[in-house]
Motif scaffolding. Structure first.
Motif, PDB file in Angstrom:
ATOM      1  N   PRO A  25      37.837 -16.308  69.591  1.00 12.78           N
ATOM      2  CA  PRO A  25      39.213 -15.799  69.477  1.00 12.78           C
ATOM      3  C   PRO A  25      39.638 -15.659  68.014  1.00 12.78           C
ATOM      4  N   SER A  26      40.585 -14.774  67.765  1.00 14.01           N
ATOM      5  CA  SER A  26      41.020 -14.543  66.385  1.00 14.01           C
ATOM      6  C   SER A  26      42.485 -14.143  66.342  1.00 14.01           C
ATOM      7  N   VAL A  27      43.062 -14.323  65.161  1.00 15.70           N
ATOM      8  CA  VAL A  27      44.430 -13.885  64.880  1.00 15.70           C
ATOM      9  C   VAL A  27      44.355 -12.711  63.927  1.00 15.70           C
ATOM     10  N   THR A  28      45.070 -11.641  64.239  1.00 21.20           N
ATOM     11  CA  THR A  28      45.149 -10.488  63.350  1.00 21.20           C
ATOM     12  C   THR A  28      46.617 -10.063  63.288  1.00 21.20           C
ATOM     13  N   THR A  29      46.909  -8.910  62.703  1.00 19.50           N
ATOM     14  CA  THR A  29      48.300  -8.447  62.599  1.00 19.50           C
ATOM     15  C   THR A  29      48.402  -6.988  63.010  1.00 19.50           C
ATOM     16  N   ASN A  30      49.639  -6.559  63.223  1.00 14.66           N
ATOM     17  CA  ASN A  30      49.860  -5.146  63.551  1.00 14.66           C
ATOM     18  C   ASN A  30      49.929  -4.279  62.291  1.00 14.66           C
ATOM     19  N   LEU A  31      49.558  -4.844  61.145  1.00 13.25           N
ATOM     20  CA  LEU A  31      49.384  -4.046  59.932  1.00 13.25           C
ATOM     21  C   LEU A  31      47.904  -3.862  59.610  1.00 13.25           C
ATOM     22  N   SER A  32      47.036  -4.331  60.483  1.00 13.37           N
ATOM     23  CA  SER A  32      45.599  -4.093  60.318  1.00 13.37           C
ATOM     24  C   SER A  32      45.156  -3.052  61.336  1.00 13.37           C
ATOM     25  N   GLY A  33      44.142  -2.275  60.963  1.00 12.90           N
ATOM     26  CA  GLY A  33      43.642  -1.263  61.887  1.00 12.90           C
ATOM     27  C   GLY A  33      43.119  -1.878  63.169  1.00 12.90           C
ATOM     28  N   PHE A  34      42.436  -3.020  63.049  1.00 17.36           N
ATOM     29  CA  PHE A  34      41.896  -3.703  64.220  1.00 17.36           C
ATOM     30  C   PHE A  34      43.017  -4.138  65.159  1.00 17.36           C
ATOM     31  N   GLY A  35      44.091  -4.706  64.587  1.00 19.12           N
ATOM     32  CA  GLY A  35      45.209  -5.155  65.412  1.00 19.12           C
ATOM     33  C   GLY A  35      45.868  -4.015  66.164  1.00 19.12           C
ATOM     34  N   CYS A  36      46.089  -2.883  65.481  1.00 20.91           N
ATOM     35  CA  CYS A  36      46.677  -1.710  66.141  1.00 20.91           C
ATOM     36  C   CYS A  36      45.762  -1.196  67.250  1.00 20.91           C
ATOM     37  N   PHE A  37      44.459  -1.180  66.981  1.00 20.86           N
ATOM     38  CA  PHE A  37      43.489  -0.702  67.964  1.00 20.86           C
ATOM     39  C   PHE A  37      43.521  -1.572  69.215  1.00 20.86           C
ATOM     40  N   MET A  38      43.579  -2.882  69.039  1.00 19.60           N
ATOM     41  CA  MET A  38      43.606  -3.785  70.188  1.00 19.60           C
ATOM     42  C   MET A  38      44.930  -3.705  70.945  1.00 19.60           C
ATOM     43  N   GLU A  39      46.040  -3.553  70.230  1.00 14.37           N
ATOM     44  CA  GLU A  39      47.329  -3.382  70.907  1.00 14.37           C
ATOM     45  C   GLU A  39      47.323  -2.149  71.792  1.00 14.37           C
ATOM     46  N   GLU A  40      46.641  -1.107  71.310  1.00 14.16           N
ATOM     47  CA  GLU A  40      46.597   0.157  72.038  1.00 14.16           C
ATOM     48  C   GLU A  40      45.686   0.094  73.247  1.00 14.16           C
ATOM     49  N   HIS A  41      44.606  -0.672  73.167  1.00 18.66           N
ATOM     50  CA  HIS A  41      43.574  -0.625  74.194  1.00 18.66           C
ATOM     51  C   HIS A  41      43.527  -1.827  75.119  1.00 18.66           C
ATOM     52  N   VAL A  42      44.294  -2.879  74.821  1.00 15.78           N
ATOM     53  CA  VAL A  42      44.276  -4.079  75.661  1.00 15.78           C
ATOM     54  C   VAL A  42      45.701  -4.402  76.085  1.00 15.78           C
ATOM     55  N   SER A  43      45.903  -4.566  77.407  1.00 17.72           N
ATOM     56  CA  SER A  43      47.258  -4.770  77.927  1.00 17.72           C
ATOM     57  C   SER A  43      47.889  -6.055  77.419  1.00 17.72           C
ATOM     58  N   ASP A  44      47.143  -7.153  77.418  1.00 18.52           N
ATOM     59  CA  ASP A  44      47.665  -8.443  76.969  1.00 18.52           C
ATOM     60  C   ASP A  44      46.637  -9.078  76.042  1.00 18.52           C
ATOM     61  N   PRO A  45      46.614  -8.674  74.756  1.00 22.65           N
ATOM     62  CA  PRO A  45      45.555  -9.123  73.853  1.00 22.65           C
ATOM     63  C   PRO A  45      45.424 -10.641  73.752  1.00 22.65           C
ATOM     64  N   SER A  46      46.549 -11.375  73.799  1.00 27.57           N
ATOM     65  CA  SER A  46      46.475 -12.825  73.604  1.00 27.57           C
ATOM     66  C   SER A  46      45.691 -13.506  74.715  1.00 27.57           C
ATOM     67  N   GLU A  47      45.733 -12.957  75.934  1.00 34.22           N
ATOM     68  CA  GLU A  47      44.959 -13.546  77.024  1.00 34.22           C
ATOM     69  C   GLU A  47      43.462 -13.334  76.811  1.00 34.22           C
ATOM     70  N   TYR A  48      43.115 -12.359  76.005  1.00 34.31           N
ATOM     71  CA  TYR A  48      41.711 -12.120  75.667  1.00 34.31           C
ATOM     72  C   TYR A  48      41.329 -12.759  74.335  1.00 34.31           C
ATOM     73  N   GLY A  49      42.209 -13.613  73.817  1.00 38.92           N
ATOM     74  CA  GLY A  49      41.886 -14.311  72.574  1.00 38.92           C
ATOM     75  C   GLY A  49      42.109 -13.485  71.329  1.00 38.92           C
ATOM     76  N   ILE A  50      42.915 -12.413  71.415  1.00 36.67           N
ATOM     77  CA  ILE A  50      43.279 -11.613  70.238  1.00 36.67           C
ATOM     78  C   ILE A  50      44.780 -11.794  70.020  1.00 36.67           C
ATOM     79  N   TYR A  51      45.161 -12.642  69.087  1.00 38.57           N
ATOM     80  CA  TYR A  51      46.570 -12.926  68.812  1.00 38.57           C
ATOM     81  C   TYR A  51      47.042 -12.005  67.691  1.00 38.57           C
ATOM     82  N   ILE A  52      48.071 -11.210  67.963  1.00 38.08           N
ATOM     83  CA  ILE A  52      48.524 -10.199  66.997  1.00 38.08           C
ATOM     84  C   ILE A  52      49.894 -10.591  66.443  1.00 38.08           C
TER      85      ILE A  52
END
Length: 701
Positions: free
Chosen positions: A526-553
């Protein structure tokens, strides 16, 4: 300007394949030009290196990379060979016969692509003449003292010269596609354009030049994108000529791409062109034959980190290592851009929360960021020596104990435990225990820092007072050097270390893509990222609930710094509240997202960019009619089927709970299959959701 959705394409189960018409690669040559071909400088090296295999699989011997020649890199990374294409050989010979040095071979990475490397130093005698050519072409002058810009001009001039010779040899067939990365390679695109060389050109910016400088200077970048006087800002930083090269390359390319939506917004303001395609960065994902093999690797590598912690914290090891979590941040030492400032402040608040709630969880946080050092400090080396001595003592006593126990049992006697160890054994053990006494706190850094008093991380550690005290539930270890398996302190390479940690924390303010959280994801961490990173925006767009998948934005875009800090603190505190079983389940879900980052899927964005470039440069031969993309090609990974519908129901109400109270009905394979069936296309490209108000950043000019 509205932050539009990117074109999203996948072949995951539950979604149709993108039906593109294959290019006639046998009638085309694809060149990829970058300063980082065989030359590791930053993240672009990772992009090019990992993407090579899928590109070679598609293009075969018609795919060639181009970069600068460095003797050491060539000798250690490239197998020299002759070009298989006679036109390429003739073009190289033409440059060599006119006083330049050009080298050809196979880059010894996965896929083994061909590379053409140009010797910058051998062609430096042409610099003044080529500066004149650049000025005559586009009125951009380069100062004599900027070596990097001058080297990029030499490199670009050699590339353009090569393309002129090559296209003269080829005539009309095959057509040539040239893909340039970043401003250092952009000069070659510029000169090719002004000399009207028949190429289909693509230019990719991985981060705008001025954007990096502004963010490094602590500017309120994203809230003022439309307010910056670009020319003045570039001039004040003495990079106006570099900025001009970058902007000219962007506008001369047939197709302009960026690596993320957040960088697309930035590029539109900084470079005044909207990107045609967003090309997210991927990785080569290797799946294990056994589904939970990555969990075994986590346990194995966690044990190695625990051994380091035993040595580093000797004399103060009053916390349970089985209830200790390992967090880390890694990357270039850009204190604000990488979010180390926010992370340290959040750790101070996390330490307070864990102490107030009397949590028995301890968090050891590693900062893996290279800085200027003298060498390892004595305390760190002594700690590992003490640990080794204790281990040797324990092994010696254990061997004697085992031998006496064995002999007693052979005689058919139950051993007298008071006699099985003699006084000398107790003396040895007492001496070993006294040897672990320590009158100072465990060091917060493993090396002697050259700029100890002004170092940003150490200065902030002093400010927040996290000195690895006994009462602190958050401990800090600053390792100002990249990891190596040959290190006497922490003998692990980066991949092993990541697999052994529990959480990667990357709260970046400026991160055009962000490979570090992506690498965590494909390893199931699992990892923490932000909505100012390309990865964070990509995950927000493609995963309904990122935190449940271990992606904290963390929201660093529409919240204040203090609110973002509180959000990050809450993410980490919630993670500390999870039981061991919950963390295992979450790692399974995180690893499941690795398909989204696989080049086998993300490489399709590059395919689309090449189609588009050919249709614009050779419209009579290549058309885009067959590439009309359906309006709902985006996809969204669903919320895990086993997670309760209410967000609050998925969290425990108290910080203390046991593994036994977890629901035993969870089945990883069943949940994964159900999620694959539920993947859906939730949005329409270009459509604005009803009732959604535009955010400040979306109203740009």
């Amino acid at each position: 300007m509205r932050l539009s959705r990117s074109l999203s394409i996948s072949s995951l189960s539950g979604l149709p394949l993108w039906k593109e018409e294959s290019l006639p690669v046998q009638d085309l040559l694809l060149f990829e030009v970058s300063w980082e071909v065989t030359n590791k400088v930053g993240g672009i090296y990772t992009v090019i290196q990992t993407k090579a295999k899928i590109t070679v699989d598609e293009w075969g011997e018609n795919y060639i990379m181009m970069g600068p020649y460095y003797e050491h890199n060539f000798k250690t990374q490239v197998e020299k060979c002759e070009p298989p294409n006679q036109a390429i050989k003739a073009a190289m010979d033409s440059l060599i016969n006119n006083g330049s040095q050009v080298h050809f071979g196979r880059w010894l990475i996965e896929g083994s692509p061909y590379v053409i490397l140009f010797d910058i130093g051998a062609a430096a005698w042409n610099l003044d003449r080529w500066k004149g050519d650049l000025w005559n072409a586009c009125s951009i002058g380069l100062p004599y003292h900027d070596r990097e810009a001058n080297d990029s001009l030499i490199f670009g001039s050699l590339v353009a010269w090569f393309f002129k010779e090559l296209t003269d040899q080829l005539q009309d067939k095959p057509n040539v596609i040239a893909h340039f990365h970043e401003w250092q390679a952009g000069t070659g695109l510029l000169l090719s354009h002004f000399r009207k060389i028949p190429l289909a050109t693509i230019f990719t910016t991985h981060a705008t030049l001025l954007g990096r400088y502004l963010c490094a200077g602590n500017a309120d970048f994203y809230n003022n994108l439309d307010k910056f006087n670009i020319d003045r800002e570039a001039g004040e930083r003495q990079i106006y000529h570099r900025y001009c090269l970058e902007r000219a390359a962007v506008h001369c390319a047939h197709v302009f791409t960026t690596v993320s939506q957040i960088t697309a917004v930035e590029a539109n303001h900084m470079l005044h062109r909207q990107p045609d395609v967003v090309t997210p960065n991927g990785l080569n994902v290797r799946k294990f034959s056994a589904m939970h093999e990555f969990q075994n690797l986590h346990s194995m590598n966690k044990a190695k980190i625990q051994e380091f912690v035993r040595g580093h914290f000797y004399g103060h090891l009053d916390f349970d290592l089985e209830k200790t979590l390992f967090f880390f941040i890694a990357g270039r030492y850009e204190f604000s851009n990488k979010g180390a400032d926010l992370f340290l402040e959040s750790l101070s608040r996390l330490n307070y929360l864990l102490r107030v709630h009397k949590s028995d969880v301890t968090v050891v946080v590693f900062f893996i960021m290279p800085a200027k050092t003298n060498n390892f400090n004595v305390e760190s080396l002594k700690g590992q020596a003490v640990r080794k001595q204790l281990w040797d003592t324990a092994q010696f006593v254990k061997e004697k104990f085992g031998k006496r126990l064995y002999e007693s049992l052979l005689r058919g006697e139950i051993p007298d435990m008071s006699k099985i160890l003699d006084r000398d054994d107790f003396t040895i053990m007492k001496r070993a225990i006294y040897g672990t006494q320590r009158h100072s706190l465990p060091p917060v850094t493993t090396h002697n820092m050259l700029d100890d008093s002004t170092d940003p991380i150490l200065s902030n550690i002093r400010r927040i007072g996290l000195f690895n005290g006994r009462n602190d539930r958050v401990k800090i270890v600053f390792h100002p050097e990249f990891l190596s398996s040959t290190s006497p302190l922490l003998p692990m390479d980066y991949e092993e270390f990541v697999r052994g940690c529990h959480l990667g924390v990357f709260p970046s303010y400026y991160e055009p893509w962000g490979y570090t959280p992506g690498e965590c994801t494909v390893m199931g961490i699992p990892s923490v990222t932000t909505n100012l990173s390309g990865f964070g925006c990509f995950m927000e767009e493609h995963v309904s609930d990122p935190s449940e998948y271990g992606i904290y934005i963390v929201d660093r875009r529409f919240r204040s710094a203090d609110e973002s800090c509180n959000q990050l603190t809450q993410f980490m505190f919630s993670f500390c509240q999870q039981s061991r079983r919950q963390r295992i389940i979450q790692r399974n879900r995180t690893e499941r997202l690795s398909d989204l980052l696989d080049w086998r899927y993300l490489g399709r964005f590059y395919m689309y960019a090449r189609h588009l470039a050919l249709s614009r440069s050779f419209p009579s031969e290549f058309k885009m009619d067959h590439l009309n993309i359906a309006p709902t090609q985006g996809f969204r990974y669903p919320r895990p089927s086993s997670v309760p519908p209410s967000p609050s129901a998925s969290l425990h109400s108290t910080p203390h709970h046991s593994d036994e109270e977890d629901d035993d009905t969870y089945d990883e394979e069943e949940e994964a299959e159900r999620d694959r069936q539920n993947i859906k296309a939730p949005f329409t490209l270009g459509a604005e959701p009803e009732g959604k108000s535009k955010q400040p950043l979306e109203n740009g000019k």
